[in-house]
Motif scaffolding. Sequence first.
Motif, PDB file in Angstrom:
ATOM      1  N   VAL A 292       0.827  -1.207   0.000  1.00 44.36           N
ATOM      2  CA  VAL A 292       0.000   0.000   0.000  1.00 44.36           C
ATOM      3  C   VAL A 292       0.861   1.257   0.000  1.00 44.36           C
ATOM      4  O   VAL A 292       0.570   2.238  -0.688  1.00 44.36           O
ATOM      5  CB  VAL A 292      -0.949  -0.004   1.220  1.00 44.36           C
ATOM      6  N   ASN A 293       1.973   1.234   0.723  1.00 44.21           N
ATOM      7  CA  ASN A 293       2.829   2.426   0.826  1.00 44.21           C
ATOM      8  C   ASN A 293       3.756   2.609  -0.370  1.00 44.21           C
ATOM      9  O   ASN A 293       4.468   3.611  -0.454  1.00 44.21           O
ATOM     10  CB  ASN A 293       3.665   2.356   2.097  1.00 44.21           C
ATOM     11  N   HIS A 294       3.779   1.653  -1.276  1.00 42.25           N
ATOM     12  CA  HIS A 294       4.693   1.741  -2.429  1.00 42.25           C
ATOM     13  C   HIS A 294       3.972   2.070  -3.731  1.00 42.25           C
ATOM     14  O   HIS A 294       4.621   2.199  -4.766  1.00 42.25           O
ATOM     15  CB  HIS A 294       5.461   0.436  -2.599  1.00 42.25           C
ATOM     16  N   PHE A 295       2.652   2.191  -3.698  1.00 39.45           N
ATOM     17  CA  PHE A 295       1.923   2.531  -4.923  1.00 39.45           C
ATOM     18  C   PHE A 295       2.081   4.034  -5.174  1.00 39.45           C
ATOM     19  O   PHE A 295       1.605   4.864  -4.398  1.00 39.45           O
ATOM     20  CB  PHE A 295       0.448   2.160  -4.785  1.00 39.45           C
ATOM     21  N   ALA A 296       2.794   4.402  -6.243  1.00 42.12           N
ATOM     22  CA  ALA A 296       3.116   5.814  -6.514  1.00 42.12           C
ATOM     23  C   ALA A 296       3.070   6.081  -8.010  1.00 42.12           C
ATOM     24  O   ALA A 296       3.134   5.165  -8.841  1.00 42.12           O
ATOM     25  CB  ALA A 296       4.507   6.153  -5.964  1.00 42.12           C
ATOM     26  N   CYS A 297       2.970   7.363  -8.358  1.00 43.56           N
ATOM     27  CA  CYS A 297       2.989   7.808  -9.751  1.00 43.56           C
ATOM     28  C   CYS A 297       4.356   7.506 -10.361  1.00 43.56           C
ATOM     29  O   CYS A 297       5.388   7.792  -9.762  1.00 43.56           O
ATOM     30  CB  CYS A 297       2.694   9.304  -9.831  1.00 43.56           C
ATOM     31  N   SER A 298       4.369   6.907 -11.560  1.00 43.71           N
ATOM     32  CA  SER A 298       5.626   6.549 -12.201  1.00 43.71           C
ATOM     33  C   SER A 298       6.366   7.760 -12.751  1.00 43.71           C
ATOM     34  O   SER A 298       7.543   7.656 -13.092  1.00 43.71           O
ATOM     35  CB  SER A 298       5.375   5.551 -13.335  1.00 43.71           C
ATOM     36  N   MET A 304       0.277   7.394  -3.953  1.00 43.87           N
ATOM     37  CA  MET A 304      -1.158   7.434  -4.259  1.00 43.87           C
ATOM     38  C   MET A 304      -1.886   6.448  -3.361  1.00 43.87           C
ATOM     39  O   MET A 304      -1.330   5.395  -3.013  1.00 43.87           O
ATOM     40  CB  MET A 304      -1.396   7.100  -5.729  1.00 43.87           C
ATOM     41  N   SER A 305      -3.101   6.775  -3.025  1.00 41.19           N
ATOM     42  CA  SER A 305      -3.911   5.913  -2.168  1.00 41.19           C
ATOM     43  C   SER A 305      -4.965   5.211  -3.011  1.00 41.19           C
ATOM     44  O   SER A 305      -5.039   5.392  -4.234  1.00 41.19           O
ATOM     45  CB  SER A 305      -4.583   6.737  -1.063  1.00 41.19           C
ATOM     46  N   TYR A 311      -4.053   7.106 -14.139  1.00 40.50           N
ATOM     47  CA  TYR A 311      -4.211   6.631 -15.511  1.00 40.50           C
ATOM     48  C   TYR A 311      -3.079   5.643 -15.830  1.00 40.50           C
ATOM     49  O   TYR A 311      -2.000   5.708 -15.238  1.00 40.50           O
ATOM     50  CB  TYR A 311      -4.158   7.799 -16.510  1.00 40.50           C
ATOM     51  N   GLU A 312      -3.340   4.807 -16.817  1.00 41.77           N
ATOM     52  CA  GLU A 312      -2.328   3.845 -17.226  1.00 41.77           C
ATOM     53  C   GLU A 312      -1.565   4.369 -18.427  1.00 41.77           C
ATOM     54  O   GLU A 312      -2.156   4.719 -19.457  1.00 41.77           O
ATOM     55  CB  GLU A 312      -2.975   2.508 -17.591  1.00 41.77           C
ATOM     56  N   VAL A 313      -0.231   4.417 -18.287  1.00 42.01           N
ATOM     57  CA  VAL A 313       0.638   4.834 -19.386  1.00 42.01           C
ATOM     58  C   VAL A 313       1.811   3.845 -19.432  1.00 42.01           C
ATOM     59  O   VAL A 313       2.562   3.722 -18.457  1.00 42.01           O
ATOM     60  CB  VAL A 313       1.166   6.272 -19.180  1.00 42.01           C
ATOM     61  N   VAL A 318       0.008   6.630 -13.597  1.00 44.76           N
ATOM     62  CA  VAL A 318       0.376   8.054 -13.649  1.00 44.76           C
ATOM     63  C   VAL A 318      -0.752   8.849 -12.993  1.00 44.76           C
ATOM     64  O   VAL A 318      -1.924   8.656 -13.331  1.00 44.76           O
ATOM     65  CB  VAL A 318       0.592   8.531 -15.099  1.00 44.76           C
ATOM     66  N   CYS A 319      -0.387   9.732 -12.046  1.00 47.88           N
ATOM     67  CA  CYS A 319      -1.413  10.519 -11.348  1.00 47.88           C
ATOM     68  C   CYS A 319      -2.075  11.506 -12.321  1.00 47.88           C
ATOM     69  O   CYS A 319      -1.540  11.822 -13.392  1.00 47.88           O
ATOM     70  CB  CYS A 319      -0.809  11.249 -10.158  1.00 47.88           C
ATOM     71  N   LYS A 320      -3.265  12.028 -11.938  1.00 41.63           N
ATOM     72  CA  LYS A 320      -4.022  12.927 -12.824  1.00 41.63           C
ATOM     73  C   LYS A 320      -3.244  14.201 -13.129  1.00 41.63           C
ATOM     74  O   LYS A 320      -3.263  14.711 -14.260  1.00 41.63           O
ATOM     75  CB  LYS A 320      -5.356  13.280 -12.177  1.00 41.63           C
TER      76      LYS A 320
END
Length: 351
Positions: A292-298, A304-305, A311-313, A318-320
């Motif tokens: 849970v603590n490692h999910f982040a924007c690439s 991110m929570s 979005y998927e790239v 990738v965050c909004k």
Amino acid sequence: MAPLGREMHSAANMDTVACARCDDGFEPKAKIVNSNGELFHSGCFVCAQCFRPFPEGVFYEFEGRKYCEHDFHVLFAPCCQKCGEFIIGRVIKAMQSTWHANCFTCEMCHKELADLGFIKNQGRALCHECNAKVKADGLGKYMCQKCHSVVDGEPLRFRGEVYHPYHFNCTGCGSELTSSAREVRTRPGYTANELNELYCLRCHDKMGIPICGACRRPIEERVVTALGKHWHVEHFVCAKCEKPFLGNRHYERKGLAYCETHYHQLFGNLCYTCNQVIQSDVFTALNKAWCVNHFACSSCDQKMSLKTKFYEVDLKPVCKKCYDRYPRDLRLKLKKYHESEAARDLGQSVS
């Protein structure tokens, strides 16, 4: 070879005696050399090849003629095939060459062959033992360490070597052994090659010693019990990486044991970022799993929570905020691509 050992005599009263070399008589009071009963003028007692006096009084005699050491070697002494030196004394003739006795050795184990005998194998001189080993290797079989012949069936392993089983008898009942015999260390504290004994299966079973599920050999020290079997500590390993557990936790599945990492890799979840087993809550997205603590924007690495829009790239989240910075044309292409993928997945699920 003989030492000079000459004696100097006066020629008085020796008118009837002649020099062994020139056949002339001796002048009165001339110096005479006596060598093993033969008499010479002092000037005649020389090498038959170079006509020089013998250095240090040492000469070699061949077919009635005497030679200094150097000329005798050059004319008559063979050279050793291995060291290249002249051979004085015992000569070994083998492999179409001549050798010093201590230079003619097995090309594998380097034992002296002069008294052991040898076998010519592919241009090499080998002792009988090494030749048997080469023969066994060529046939893909073992060589008995007792009789040095090929073991045609299953060998008996004892003290780290292999043998024909019929060379041994059971320590318990005295019966002739087979390849299924068990080796038992009879006294603790000794090495594997000391005071070991062999038992047939029947006698061994009476001793109550557990058998390793991997090597099928007796376990005489620490025992690991798992999967309904007994194991040597070093033989109880992960079915994937084959590393011993050595007391660490293992996971069982379908009769096999796995370390924690490979169990979760094969049957559980590993974090896409840290590649560690996810111990608590799992965040699943894009066919991947994260702590849970490692999910982040690439793009910006912003954490991110579960409620964060992304979005998927390129199969990455990738965050909004970062997504909105992409060119409008790129965002439209990505949108069409994801819509077509969703439609294809829906069609496959319906069919």
